[in-house]
Write a protein that holds these residues in place. Structure first.
Motif: not given
Length: 210
Positions: A158-164, A170-172
């Motif tokens: 989810e971090v990867i998807i959020g960052a992308k 959302e990434t935070v």
């Protein structure tokens, strides 16, 4: 010991502070005997002014204080005792005896940024010792290592998807979720943030981690 300035009753105030979060936990008094027992045992001993005898913090509740460091103020008439607090410090069930502000309202300690990780860790630790109904942390602890590892895998994705694909906020949010689940894993594996910080210091000497 001889350099300390005990009062006319043979007592010296001791401020007790959580070594991991920086939270002030309590104020108590020591005499020479209780201070010596503290030094000898590595656990806090105090002198009760009302009962006129020594007492060991945690003897009744099980919430012992492991002494990490003792500092003396410039006048040598007050002690600062840094401890690892087992459970809560206050007999009311609060973490600290200082849980009410000057106006009688509830006071919640907000740790400095550098202490927030240890605060989260201490919450996980407390949930294990004092389970709460419908606690997600207790759910993870009860399910065990495999469930925790699965959640870490999910949160990492989810971090990867959020960052992308998502806004910064959302990434935070997703990174915070990942750090929480990593903290639960650390607790289960017996790893503390001190261990992580020590490893980082080895890799990056001379930084603010020193």
């Amino acid at each position: 010991m001889e350099q300390l300035r005990f009062d006319d009753r043979g007592l010296i105030p001791a401020v007790v502070q959580d070594s991991r979060t920086g939270q002030v936990l309590m104020l108590a008094y020591m005499n020479r005997e209780s201070l010596q027992k503290t030094l000898d045992t590595g656990k806090t001993w105090f002198y009760s002014r009302s009962r006129g005898k020594l007492w060991n913090k945690g003897e009744t509740s099980g919430n012992y204080q492991a002494v990490k460091h003792i500092a003396v103020d410039c006048d040598k008439d007050t002690l600062l005792i840094l401890v690892e607090q087992g459970g809560v410090a206050c007999h009311t069930g609060k973490m600290s005896c200082f849980h009410t502000d000057f106006h009688g309202k509830n006071f919640e300690y907000n740790p400095e940024p550098e202490h927030i990780l240890e605060k989260i860790y201490s919450i996980v630790e407390d949930r294990n010792k004092n389970p709460k109904k419908d606690s997600y942390t207790n759910y993870l602890l009860d399910k065990g290592l495999d469930k925790i590892l699965k959640k870490i895998g999910e949160e990492s994705a989810e971090v990867i998807i959020g960052a992308k694909n998502s806004p910064r906020e959302e990434t935070v949010y997703e990174i915070a979720d990942l750090i929480y689940h990593l903290t639960v894993l650390m607790y289960v594996k017996g790893i503390r943030y001190d261990d992580i910080f020590t490893e980082l210091r080895k890799r990056h000497p001379g930084t603010c981690l020193d």
